[in-house]
Design a protein around this motif. Structure first.
Motif, PDB file in Angstrom:
ATOM      1  N   LYS A 202       0.886  -0.752  -0.055  1.00 40.39           N
ATOM      2  CA  LYS A 202      -0.046   0.324   0.437  1.00 40.39           C
ATOM      3  C   LYS A 202       0.930   1.422   0.006  1.00 40.39           C
TER       4      LYS A 202
ATOM      5  N   GLU B  24       1.589   1.731  -3.378  1.00 36.26           N
ATOM      6  CA  GLU B  24       1.283   1.977  -4.318  1.00 36.26           C
ATOM      7  C   GLU B  24       0.895   3.691  -4.011  1.00 36.26           C
ATOM      8  N   LYS B  25       0.349   4.511  -3.000  1.00 35.62           N
ATOM      9  CA  LYS B  25       0.985   5.810  -2.645  1.00 35.62           C
ATOM     10  C   LYS B  25       1.912   6.405  -2.914  1.00 35.62           C
TER      11      LYS B  25
END
Length: 791
Positions: A302, A305-306
Motif C-alpha cells: 500500500k 502504491e501511494k
C-alpha cells in the motif's frame, strides 16, 4: 486509446506523458532518466542502465558499461517456470526471449515494462520516491494460462559502489563485502575503498561512505552475492547457471565478484495475479536505522502504491505551471512535458545519460539549464546562481566544472564560462523583479564572501581584462565551443562570437548597475559596449557575414576565403540577437545563414566541415566530418537560429526551422534519426557525414532548456523584460488561435491568441485594452485573462 506520432517502434500516449515502445529492438537504446533530486537511475527499453546517489560517476551503486550497440549491462529480473524449466526476463535483456507481447512505457518519473511469455503476463514498474534514496521495482505477475504455475523470480545486479567505471574489476572487487539479513529479506553491500581523497588529502585510503541494499517484500528462498556462482564459469547473463539450476548458493562475503541476487518462489492459479516489491538503494553507513526504516516502509504494498501516486503528482505539479495549446501537437507535448522533464531530471538533477555518464556540474551548463525553472519555479534558478557563484574565484574566473561530493574542479581559460553567471542573473531579474537578490552573499572559492552583484561584476571585469589590442575578446582555451581549444592557446586568438555575447551582457548589466545605483559602472559599461560593438563590426565583418574567430597565428576561421569552416552559425545568430548588426546587416547575415547553414534536419554549426585535423584550431577539426561540432547540427546552437529568425520577425521561417529538428517529427523516420523521439539530442550528423540526419548524445544536452525557451519566448513571443511580459509572437501563418498559461511575478496569465480579419488588433487584460504590448505585473496571486487579437 489514441496514439500520437506513431512509428514502427512506438508512440506517444494521448496526453503526451508517456512514450510507449512497442518492440525492444529500437535503433539505439531509448532510455528514461529518472531523478527527482538526488538519487537517480537510467534505464533503457531493454532493461539496461545504472543507479547512483548524488553523483552518477563518483557514487555509482551498480556497474554499467557504455555500449550502445549491445546495451547489455543493467539490473534484471528473471522469471523461471519451475515446472518446465523455461525462463525469461521481465525486460527484453538479458535473455532476449521473443515475447508474445512487449511494451515499455517511459513516463515522467517512472518506466513500466509489460510483456507476456509462456502464459504469464508481467508488469515491472520502476520509480523513485521523491525524498528517499531508494528505487522501487514493483512486479505484478498474472497467470493467463489454464494451469497453475510455480514460478521463481531471480533478481540480478552487479555492485559498483563508488567511482565508475571500475574497469580494473579484479582490483575493485576485493574491497567489496556482502551479507544477507534474513530478518529484512535484504542483501547489504559495503566497500572498504573510495577513490576520493580522505580528509587528510590521502588517496586510496577512504571507505565508501554508504551501505547499499537490495531487498524484497516476500520471504527469500535463496540468495547470491558472487558472480561466478550465479553465471557459472564462462557463463552468460542470457543463460546463467543458477537460473538453469533453479536455486542460488546463499553465498556472501569478501572474496568473490560481488553481485546481488534474490530468489523468490510463487504459485499462481489460472487467472490469479500476485505482486512483489524489490528495492535498491543506499544510505550513509551511520544511518542503519534509516536503512531499516526505508526497507520496512517500502516492503508494504500500500505504501508503494501511494508513493507511485505521489511521484506522478509531484512531477505533474512541477511541470504544469506553464501550459501551451497550439495547432501543433508535437510542439505542445514537447513544451508541456518532455523538454521540461529532460532539462530537470536529466540535466540539472541527474546530470547524466547513456551517451555521457556524468555527475559533475558544468559552470555554464547547469546555469543555462536552470533557465527552465524561470517559468516554473524561479527560486530554483536563484539556487543554481548561488551554487555557481560559490565556484568562482575572487578575480572573476570560475571552475569549468566541479564534482559534488569531492568538490574537485577543473580550472582552465575557457572564456565564456564566467559570463553565464551575469547572463542568467539578468534573466532571473527580468523574470522576478527581485533586485534584493543582488545583495545576497555567497563565498568565492577561497571563502571570502561577496554579493551576487559583486560576483557578476567580477565576471564581467575579468572578461574585459582579456582582450586583444584590437579590443576583441581573447578566446583563451575555447569559448562556447570547447573543441576550439587551440585557437587561443598562446593568448592571442580572438573570438567574435564571444564579442557578441559580452556586448549583450554589457548592455543589460548597464541597466542592472543603474538600478543598483552604481552610476559610474553603468556609464563605463555603456562605453565599453559601444567600443566593443565598433571593434566587432570593424574587424569581424566579412562582407556577407561575421567571421568566427582569429587563431593565435592569424588564421581567420569563418571567412569567405576558407575552404573549410567557411561560415559559422553562432557568429551570425548572436549578432542578430544582441543587436551587434544593424537592421540591414542583420538581414544580410540571416540570408547567408539560410544559404549555407539551414538544412533539412536543422541549422548546422558551420559549413563545410573540416576534412583533416588543424592543430591550430583544436579537437573540433579532429571529429569525423559532419559529426557533432564538426559541421553537424548542434541542437543547442540550432535553437539560437530559431530565436534570431523570431527577432527579425520571420515567424514562418522560425517555426519551420524549429520543426525541422523537433524530436517527434524527426522520430517519424526512426531508422535514420535513431535516437529517442521524445527528448532532444545533443547533435545530428551534418551533410558531410554519410549518416546525414543521424542523432546522437541524447538526454544529457543543454538543448532541452533552450528549445523550451525558444518556443515560449521566440515562437509564442511571451518574454519577460525589465518592466513586464512582452507579447510579440512569431508564428506560422496557418495558426488561427492558440493558448498559453504562464505564471509571472505572483500572478497567472491565461493568454488567448486569436487571429482576426477586420477588427483592430490589440491586447486586452481582464477586458481592458492594453496600451502597447507589455503586460505590467499584477503580483496579486490571481488569474488574469489576456486576449491577444492579431492579424
Amino acid at each position: 486509446m489514441m496514439t500520437v506520432f506513431q512509428n514502427k517502434y512506438g508512440y506517444f500516449d494521448e496526453e503526451g506523458k508517456e512514450y510507449v515502445i512497442t518492440r525492444p529492438d529500437t535503433p539505439r537504446p531509448w532510455v528514461n532518466v529518472i531523478c527527482p533530486g538526488d538519487y537517480g537511475l537510467v534505464i533503457s527499453q531493454t532493461g539496461g542502465g545504472y543507479s547512483w546517489k548524488t553523483h552518477a560517476s563518483l557514487n555509482r551503486i551498480t556497474r554499467w558499461e557504455q555500449d550502445l550497440i549491445r546495451d547489455d549491462w543493467g539490473k534484471y529480473v528473471y522469471l523461471r517456470d519451475d515446472n518446465t524449466g523455461y525462463f525469461w526476463s521481465l525486460t527484453w535483456k538479458p535473455v532476449c526471449q521473443n515475447p508474445e507481447f512487449y511494451q515499455v512505457h517511459h513516463g515522467i518519473g517512472y518506466s513500466k515494462f509489460i510483456s507476456r511469455n509462456y502464459g504469464i503476463r508481467s508488469q515491472l514498474t520502476i520509480f523513485i520516491p521523491k525524498d528517499d534514496p531508494v528505487e522501487i521495482w514493483w512486479v505484478e505477475l498474472t497467470n493467463e494460462s489454464n494451469q497453475e504455475k510455480t514460478l521463481s523470480l531471480f533478481t540480478y545486479l552487479e555492485w559498483g559502489l563508488g567511482v565508475a567505471p571500475d574497469s580494473h574489476r579484479e582490483f575493485h572487487k576485493i574491497f567489496i563485502e556482502t551479507e544477507f539479513d534474513g530478518k529484512l529479506n535484504t542483501l547489504l553491500s559495503r566497500k572498504r575503498f573510495w577513490e576520493l581523497p580522505n580528509e587528510k588529502g590521502q588517496h586510496w585510503n577512504r571507505d565508501w561512505e554508504y551501505v547499499a541494499f537490495h531487498s524484497v517484500n516476500e520471504p527469500v528462498v535463496s540468495f547470491e552475492g558472487d558472480k561466478e556462482n550465479f553465471l557459472g564459469m564462462y557463463g552468460s547473463l542470457q543463460a546463467p547457471a543458477a537460473i538453469k539450476k533453479g536455486r542460488l548458493t546463499n553465498s556472501c562475503g569478501k572474496w568473490g565478484d560481488a553481485i546481488g541476487s534474490l530468489h523468490n518462489q510463487v504459485k499462481i492459479s489460472p487467472g490469479e495475479s500476485i505482486q512483489l516489491v524489490y528495492l535498491l538503494g543506499a544510505v550513509k553507513k551511520e544511518e542503519m536505522t534509516r536503512l531499516e526504516e526505508l526497507i520496512l516502509k517500502y516492503q508494504n504494498l500500500k505504501t508503494v502504491e501511494k508513493a507511485f501516486t505521489e511521484v506522478k503528482r509531484f512531477w505533474n505539479q512541477l511541470l504544469s505551471t506553464l501550459e501551451v495549446k497550439t495547432p501543433d501537437v508535437g510542439f505542445n507535448l514537447m513544451n508541456n512535458v518532455w523538454l521540461k522533464y529532460q532539462a530537470i531530471s536529466g540535466r540539472i538533477w541527474g546530470r547524466t545519460g547513456y551517451y555521457q555518464a556524468g555527475g559533475a556540474y558544468g559552470f555554464r551548463d547547469q546555469l543555462q539549464d536552470s533557465q527552465i525553472f524561470l517559468l516554473i519555479d524561479p527560486d530554483k534558478t536563484a539556487e543554481q546562481i548561488k551554487l555557481h557563484a560559490a565556484h568562482q574565484f575572487p578575480e572573476g574566473r570560475v571552475n569549468h566544472w566541479w564534482h559534488p561530493l569531492s568538490e574537485i574542479g577543473a580550472e582552465n581559460n575557457i572564456s565564456d564560462n564566467l559570463l553565464w553567471l551575469p547572463f542568467v542573473t539578468i534573466k532571473y531579474l527580468k523574470e522576478t523583479g527581485n533586485f534584493d537578490f543582488l545583495d545576497e552573499k555567497v563565498p568565492y572559492k577561497n571563502g571570502e564572501e561577496a554579493t551576487i552583484y559583486q560576483h557578476c561584476c567580477q565576471a564581467i571585469e575579468y572578461s574585459l581584462s582579456k582582450r586583444s589590442k584590437r579590443g576583441l575578446p581573447l578566446i583563451g582555451d575555447g569559448d562556447w565551443n570547447d573543441g576550439m581549444n587551440a585557437v587561443g592557446f598562446a593568448g592571442k586568438g580572438e573570438s567574435i562570437w564571444l564579442g557578441h555575447f559580452l556586448y549583450g551582457i554589457l548592455k543589460d548589466f548597464t541597466i542592472v548597475a543603474e538600478k543598483y545605483d552604481d552610476v559610474n559602472r553603468a556609464a563605463r559599461y555603456r562605453k565599453e559596449a559601444k567600443n566593443l560593438k565598433k571593434a566587432i563590426n570593424d574587424y569581424g565583418w566579412n562582407g556577407e557575414w561575421y567571421i568566427r574567430a582569429v587563431c593565435d597565428d592569424g588564421y581567420v576561421m569563418g571567412s569567405k576565403e576558407c575552404k573549410e569552416g567557411k561560415i559559422f552559425l553562432n557568429a551570425q545568430t548572436w549578432a542578430i540577437l544582441n543587436d551587434v548588426a544593424d537592421e540591414e546587416r542583420a538581414k544580410k547575415v540571416f540570408r547567408s545563414v539560410e544559404k549555407y547553414l539551414i538544412r533539412e534536419y536543422g541549422p548546422i554549426l558551420f559549413y563545410p566541415a573540416y576534412k583533416k585535423p588543424y592543430p591550430n584550431i583544436g579537437y573540433l577539426s579532429r571529429y569525423a566530418p559532419g559529426v557533432r561540432e564538426n559541421g553537424g547540427l548542434y541542437t543547442h546552437a540550432a535553437t539560437w537560429a530559431v530565436l534570431a529568425a523570431c527577432k527579425l520577425g520571420y515567424g514562418e521561417k522560425a517555426y519551420r526551422i524549429l520543426k525541422s529538428f523537433l524530436p517527434p517529427y524527426r522520430g517519424q523516420n526512426p531508422d535514420l534519426y535513431k535516437v529517442e523521439p521524445y527528448v532532444t539530442p545533443g547533435n545530428v550528423d551534418g551533410p558531410d557525414s554519410p549518416n546525414f540526419g543521424r542523432g546522437g548524445w541524447s538526454w544529457y544536452t543543454g538543448s532541452a532548456a533552450w528549445t523550451f525557451l525558444v518556443a515560449i519566448e521566440g515562437i509564442l513571443g511571451i518574454k519577460a523584460e525589465w518592466d513586464g511580459l512582452r507579447i510579440e509572437p512569431a508564428i506560422p501563418t496557418e495558426w488561427e488561435e492558440f493558448f498559453v498559461s504562464r505564471q509571472y511575478r505572483g500572478a497567472t496569465y491565461q493568454i488567448y491568441f486569436k487571429k482576426i480579419q477586420k477588427e483592430e488588433a490589440g491586447i486586452y487584460i481582464d477586458g481592458e485594452r492594453l496600451k502597447g504590448n507589455v503586460i505590467f505585473p499584477h503580483g496579486d496571486g490571481k488569474i488574469h485573462k489576456v486576449e491577444v487579437f492579431f492579424k
